[in-house]
Design a protein around this motif. Structure first.
Motif, mmCIF file in Angstrom:
data_model
loop_
_atom_site.group_PDB
_atom_site.id
_atom_site.type_symbol
_atom_site.label_atom_id
_atom_site.label_comp_id
_atom_site.label_asym_id
_atom_site.label_seq_id
_atom_site.Cartn_x
_atom_site.Cartn_y
_atom_site.Cartn_z
ATOM 1 N N LYS A 67 0.985 5.808 8.258
ATOM 2 C CA LYS A 67 -0.264 6.152 7.588
ATOM 3 C C LYS A 67 0.072 6.812 6.264
ATOM 4 C CE LYS A 67 -3.700 6.483 11.156
ATOM 5 N NZ LYS A 67 -4.751 7.284 11.746
ATOM 6 N N TYR A 68 -0.630 6.425 5.226
ATOM 7 C CA TYR A 68 -0.399 6.968 3.889
ATOM 8 C C TYR A 68 -0.895 8.405 3.842
ATOM 9 C CZ TYR A 68 -0.962 7.784 -1.092
ATOM 10 O OH TYR A 68 -0.899 8.318 -2.350
ATOM 11 N N LEU A 98 1.095 2.791 4.458
ATOM 12 C CA LEU A 98 2.172 2.518 3.513
ATOM 13 C C LEU A 98 3.182 1.571 4.158
ATOM 14 C CD1 LEU A 98 3.627 3.213 0.806
ATOM 15 C CD2 LEU A 98 4.739 5.082 2.047
ATOM 16 N N MET A 99 3.434 0.425 3.505
ATOM 17 C CA MET A 99 4.422 -0.531 3.995
ATOM 18 C C MET A 99 5.799 -0.061 3.567
ATOM 19 S SD MET A 99 5.005 -3.174 5.683
ATOM 20 C CE MET A 99 5.755 -4.762 5.891
ATOM 21 N N LYS A 100 6.721 0.055 4.517
ATOM 22 C CA LYS A 100 8.062 0.535 4.208
ATOM 23 C C LYS A 100 9.125 -0.559 4.336
ATOM 24 C CE LYS A 100 9.063 4.719 5.568
ATOM 25 N NZ LYS A 100 9.330 5.845 6.457
ATOM 26 N N LEU A 110 4.960 -6.054 -0.020
ATOM 27 C CA LEU A 110 6.274 -5.511 -0.336
ATOM 28 C C LEU A 110 6.362 -4.035 0.020
ATOM 29 C CD1 LEU A 110 6.639 -7.110 -3.875
ATOM 30 C CD2 LEU A 110 7.479 -8.005 -1.692
ATOM 31 N N PRO A 111 7.588 -3.511 0.204
ATOM 32 C CA PRO A 111 7.725 -2.070 0.446
ATOM 33 C C PRO A 111 7.071 -1.271 -0.683
ATOM 34 C CG PRO A 111 9.804 -3.183 0.849
ATOM 35 C CD PRO A 111 8.888 -4.189 0.230
ATOM 36 N N ILE A 183 -3.207 -2.318 -2.169
ATOM 37 C CA ILE A 183 -3.051 -1.592 -3.436
ATOM 38 C C ILE A 183 -1.556 -1.552 -3.725
ATOM 39 C CG2 ILE A 183 -3.348 0.609 -4.627
ATOM 40 C CD1 ILE A 183 -5.730 1.099 -2.626
ATOM 41 N N ARG A 184 -1.175 -2.029 -4.902
ATOM 42 C CA ARG A 184 0.235 -2.018 -5.300
ATOM 43 C C ARG A 184 0.405 -0.931 -6.370
ATOM 44 N NH1 ARG A 184 2.669 -7.473 -5.451
ATOM 45 N NH2 ARG A 184 2.789 -6.928 -3.267
ATOM 46 N N PRO A 185 0.987 0.220 -5.995
ATOM 47 C CA PRO A 185 1.066 1.353 -6.921
ATOM 48 C C PRO A 185 2.040 1.195 -8.058
ATOM 49 C CG PRO A 185 1.423 2.052 -4.642
ATOM 50 C CD PRO A 185 1.411 0.577 -4.662
#
Length: 187
Positions: A67-68, A98-100, A110-111, A183-185
């Motif tokens: 979880k973010y 959050l993808m790790k 993607l991570p 969402i890609r930060p």
């Protein structure tokens, strides 16, 4: 990965000298920072403290997704939290994750990507889901992101290679939510 040290560093978002200086140091006095190791791990898909070629039991280790938490995952631009709040709106059960790992890189996940997960949505074939895997012997659990291909969840990764499909049985493998936004930060 068939990359020079400089290319590895640059692809991981580091200065080339950060890696080459450490590797080429004959004195043994230089060290490498945790940030550098993390950047290379994220880019390469090889977890920290695991040498290439070492195998671990599939599915049980550090979770691929968490979880973010804006406080813990700080250092992201303010617009990320604004985008999360706007996407969530007033909907109950929609949370950022959050993808790790690299389990879904062939699907464009993607991570470092933040996926909005709707815990109230019923998964359909082809959906990206967050699932909880439980080891029946140790009772350890791990959260993963996978593609739902009923009755299985599967990886789609060029970095990790083919993964074993897991049967969704609502006991050992439980789907916790369905992706409803990404969402890609970073650029």
């Amino acid at each position: 990965m068939n990359l020079s040290l400089s290319d590895l560093a640059l692809n991981a978002g580091l200065a080339a000298s950060t890696v080459t200086r450490y590797i080429n140091d004959k004195s043994g006095k230089l060290s490498v920072t945790e940030r550098t190791i993390e950047a290379i791990a994220v880019y390469s898909g090889i977890p920290k403290n695991v040498l290439p070629g070492q195998r671990r039991l599939p599915g049980f280790g550090e979770s691929e997704t968490v979880k973010y938490d804006a406080r813990q995952d700080g250092a992201l631009p303010d617009w990320v939290n604004t985008a999360i709040a706007a996407h969530k709106g007033n909907r109950n059960g929609v949370e950022p994750w959050l993808m790790k790992g690299w389990a879904l890189d062939q699907l464009g996940i993607l991570p470092g990507d933040i996926l909005m997960i709707d815990q109230n949505r019923r998964p359909k074939a082809g959906d990206i889901v967050v699932a909880q895997l439980t080891d029946p012997v140790t009772q350890r659990t791990e959260s993963v992101m996978r593609r739902f291909d009923p009755p299985f969840i599967t990886t789609h990764s060029s970095k990790m290679g083919p993964g074993r499909p897991e049967t969704v049985d609502d006991d050992r493998v439980v789907i916790m939510g369905v992706e409803c936004g990404v969402i890609r930060p970073r650029q």
